[in-house]
Design a protein around this motif. Structure first.
Motif, PDB file in Angstrom:
ATOM      1  N   LYS A   1      -3.474  -4.746  -5.064  1.00 54.59           N
ATOM      2  CA  LYS A   1      -3.536  -4.211  -3.699  1.00 54.59           C
ATOM      3  C   LYS A   1      -4.811  -4.661  -3.024  1.00 54.59           C
TER       4      LYS A   1
ATOM      5  N   PHE B   1       0.859  -1.177   0.000  1.00 51.73           N
ATOM      6  CA  PHE B   1       0.000   0.000   0.000  1.00 51.73           C
ATOM      7  C   PHE B   1       0.897   1.230   0.000  1.00 51.73           C
TER       8      PHE B   1
ATOM      9  N   GLU C   1       3.441   0.183   8.619  1.00 49.96           N
ATOM     10  CA  GLU C   1       1.979   0.132   8.528  1.00 49.96           C
ATOM     11  C   GLU C   1       1.518  -0.968   7.571  1.00 49.96           C
TER      12      GLU C   1
ATOM     13  N   HIS D   1       2.138   9.639  -1.455  1.00 46.68           N
ATOM     14  CA  HIS D   1       3.406   9.024  -1.035  1.00 46.68           C
ATOM     15  C   HIS D   1       3.978   8.122  -2.106  1.00 46.68           C
TER      16      HIS D   1
ATOM     17  N   ARG E   1      -8.005   5.195   0.613  1.00 45.00           N
ATOM     18  CA  ARG E   1      -6.712   5.666   1.100  1.00 45.00           C
ATOM     19  C   ARG E   1      -5.654   5.688  -0.001  1.00 45.00           C
ATOM     20  N   GLU E   2      -5.644   4.653  -0.826  1.00 38.49           N
ATOM     21  CA  GLU E   2      -4.638   4.591  -1.887  1.00 38.49           C
ATOM     22  C   GLU E   2      -4.920   5.601  -3.008  1.00 38.49           C
TER      23      GLU E   2
ATOM     24  N   VAL F   1      -0.624  14.406   0.377  1.00 37.01           N
ATOM     25  CA  VAL F   1      -1.139  13.076   0.710  1.00 37.01           C
ATOM     26  C   VAL F   1      -0.606  12.012  -0.247  1.00 37.01           C
TER      27      VAL F   1
ATOM     28  N   TYR G   1      -0.784  -4.188   8.632  1.00 36.50           N
ATOM     29  CA  TYR G   1      -2.145  -4.249   8.076  1.00 36.50           C
ATOM     30  C   TYR G   1      -2.886  -5.550   8.396  1.00 36.50           C
TER      31      TYR G   1
ATOM     32  N   ARG H   1       4.934  -8.635   5.422  1.00 34.58           N
ATOM     33  CA  ARG H   1       3.481  -8.457   5.521  1.00 34.58           C
ATOM     34  C   ARG H   1       2.777  -9.807   5.383  1.00 34.58           C
TER      35      ARG H   1
ATOM     36  N   ALA I   1      -5.439 -10.669   3.429  1.00 30.95           N
ATOM     37  CA  ALA I   1      -5.200 -10.387   4.844  1.00 30.95           C
ATOM     38  C   ALA I   1      -6.482 -10.598   5.638  1.00 30.95           C
TER      39      ALA I   1
ATOM     40  N   TYR J   1       8.193   5.014   3.330  1.00 32.29           N
ATOM     41  CA  TYR J   1       7.108   4.658   2.416  1.00 32.29           C
ATOM     42  C   TYR J   1       7.676   3.766   1.316  1.00 32.29           C
TER      43      TYR J   1
ATOM     44  N   ALA K   1       0.218   4.301   0.330  1.00 34.82           N
ATOM     45  CA  ALA K   1      -0.137   5.351   1.279  1.00 34.82           C
ATOM     46  C   ALA K   1       0.272   4.998   2.709  1.00 34.82           C
ATOM     47  N   ARG K   2       0.838   3.798   2.885  1.00 34.91           N
ATOM     48  CA  ARG K   2       1.238   3.382   4.227  1.00 34.91           C
ATOM     49  C   ARG K   2       2.745   3.148   4.272  1.00 34.91           C
TER      50      ARG K   2
END
Lengths: 327, 226
Positions: free
Chosen positions: B128, A97, A104, B225, B149-150, B223, A108, A156, B135, A140, A99-100
């Motif tokens: 993703k 991810f 993070e 990354h 979020r992504e 925002v 997850y 992960r 998970a 990141y 954004a993490r």
């Protein structure tokens, strides 16, 4: 209860307008707990479909998938989420991810499994350490190299303590040195954590490097399989030849021959005694505890038939390119 | 030059009405942008989720949503605003003033933003989502924790585009009595031939758009990354 991965009669058919496409055609496979099993095959052989069936990202048309004795394919949505926590998946494209942060990302699956924050932090630190990225948790994915990203991906996948680690072309996007490191990491993880590993790959070098056993997938079927030592001992089969590659030579008048290394002395004496045969290239390797020698021999065209017969007599397993035998 | 400037500052249409009109525009755009976000984000996510390759493909639901969104987007805003007058009146009690304009602006912006949300979310690689599924994540967890979020940088950019579109819609709303900079420009600049008012309104709108775009870009970058 059977540990590891057990596939029985697995079939996957995609109904298409132009006729059905059979991606998997009756796969039977057992990977015992703690083993590293490689599945090799050309693209389109059904490797990815196979791994997707094990994760239930794809529902098999028929047949069963057991992970540690629990049916994956029959599980309902709620059960499936529980069973999937026993499965860790490592992707070719890593699929972190963005954004993490690395930490993070690793956290997850733990967050999803509602692990308390304190325990989560502890586990993340442990995993970062395991994959050799201690201290990089705050980065990141965009700030990490390809190999580091895959390390995070492996961490992960291992986060929720799965009993099975599925790796779909885990090194295909990496350079040679990084590939070796990642494969060493996978083996190391298996040794320390005891997970069952299934690696999908098109690279024989991956199998050579980490796998205990291997299956060759061709058009949806397993055409060859076995422990590495056994497979390379079956002289002349496709897997045996590809697992122990010979140096490239330009000559087109060559044949390939394999022999058990215990017989090296006799083999070379015999070759010395045959007219019109010369060694062009050769290799001796130990794979899966078995030492195998392979030779590429120059054979004079006019003595071909006699030479081949003599080589076979001497106990060599001779392979001739298809269609040449008759000549 | 000096005369022209002092003319400008002695024109009550500018000194009295301009600050008021600017505030009205900001309120109109602000409220409708907020409501468009509240309505457009879920609608866009719903479009994506029910679409092919979504988390829960539902062909008929998707077709219906898509139709509604397309109808909403295909009407020129001025027509939409006029057509909505009875509805607007029933919601706000009046068809005039900036408060009333918020209704058609919101109705116009929701489908617009929803499409932008859908396309931003579609950019999130399927792998993703699969990683999250493996998970053990539920659909709701994937929706918020992965898809939204992504795609946050894309969502922010889409929202910026929506807000700027709202600025231009709000000027059109001015033509049918919504107040704001559009009304000022039309009633003084056009109807009373005070081209200085027109020019000043245009300048304020351009500055506003510049400001919004710059702010949007800054947030999107913060925002992002990747």
């Amino acid at each position: 209860m059977t540990d590891g991965i057990v596939l029985t009669g697995l079939r996957k058919v995609y109904p298409l307008r132009g006729g059905d496409v059979v991606a998997l055609d009756g796969i039977d496979l057992r990977v015992p707990r703690g083993a590293i099993h490689g599945i090799v095959g050309e693209s389109g052989a059904g490797k990815s479909t196979l791994v997707r069936c094990v994760t239930a990202l794809e529902r098999p048309t028929s047949g069963t998938v057991l992970v540690d004795g629990e049916a994956v394919d029959a599980a309902g949505e709620r059960d499936l989420r529980r069973v999937r926590r026993r499965i860790g998946m490592v992707f070719q494209q890593v699929n972190l991810f963005d954004a993490r942060t690395a930490a993070e990302n690793i956290a997850y699956p733990l967050r999803i499994a509602k692990v308390p924050a304190a325990r989560r932090r502890e586990r993340v630190a442990e995993l970062l350490d395991l994959v050799g990225l201690a201290g990089r948790g705050g980065s990141y994915p965009a700030q990490l190299s390809g190999g580091q990203k895959q390390r995070v991906g492996i961490a992960r996948a291992l986060a929720a303590d799965p009993s099975v680690l599925l790796c779909d072309e885990p090194t295909s996007a990496l350079d040679a040195a990084t590939t070796r490191q990642i494969l060493a990491l996978i083996r190391d993880v298996r040794d320390r954590v005891g997970v069952t590993v299934l690696i999908i790959t098109h690279e024989m070098s991956v199998v050579r490097e980490v796998c205990d056993s291997v299956s060759l997938l061709d058009r949806g079927r397993i055409v060859e399989h076995g422990p590495i030592g056994e497979v390379v001992g079956r002289h002349g089969t496709r897997l045996a030849r590809e697992l122990i590659p010979l140096p490239v030579t330009a000559d087109s008048t060559t044949v390939e021959a394999a022999f058990a290394v215990e017989h090296t002395g006799e083999v070379f004496r015999a070759i010395g005694g045959i007219d019109g045969v010369a060694v062009a290239a050769g290799t001796v390797e130990t794979l899966g505890g078995v030492r195998v020698g392979r030779l590429r021999l120059d054979v004079a065209p006019d003595r071909r038939a006699a030479a081949l017969a003599a080589l076979r007599q001497a106990g060599l397993h001779v392979t001739v390119a298809p269609g040449e035998e008759a000549a | 030059m000096g005369d022209w400037l002092s003319d400008l500052f002695s024109n009550p249409a500018i000194t009295d009405r301009l600050p008021e009109a600017t505030l009205e525009t900001l309120l109109m755009v602000g409220w409708s942008a907020l409501l468009a976000a509240v309505g457009g984000l879920p609608l866009g996510l719903w479009l994506h989720t029910t679409g092919p390759g979504g988390l829960r493909p539902r062909r008929s639901v998707n077709a219906l949503l898509s139709l509604v969104v397309n109808v909403g987007r295909s009407l020129p805003f001025i027509i939409l605003a006029i057509a909505l007058i009875p509805f607007t009146r029933s919601v706000t009690g009046s068809a005039l003033g900036w408060q009333a304009a918020v209704v058609p602006l919101t109705v116009g912006a929701i489908p617009f933003f929803a499409r932008l949300v859908e396309s931003a979310v579609r950019e999130v690689p399927a792998g993703k989502v699969e990683a999250a599924q493996l998970a053990g994540a539920s659909r709701a967890q994937i929706l918020t924790g992965v898809l939204v979020r992504e795609s946050l940088p894309g969502l922010v950019s889409g929202f910026t585009v929506t807000v700027i579109a709202l600025v231009s819609y709000s000027a059109m709303a001015g033509a049918i009595g919504a107040g704001g900079l559009g009304f000022l420009a039309i009633s003084y600049g056009y109807n009373r031939f005070q081209s200085d008012v027109m020019i000043v309104c245009v300048i304020v709108i351009v500055l506003l758009v510049q400001l919004l775009q710059t702010a949007g870009d800054l947030i999107a970058r913060a925002v992002d990354h990747r």
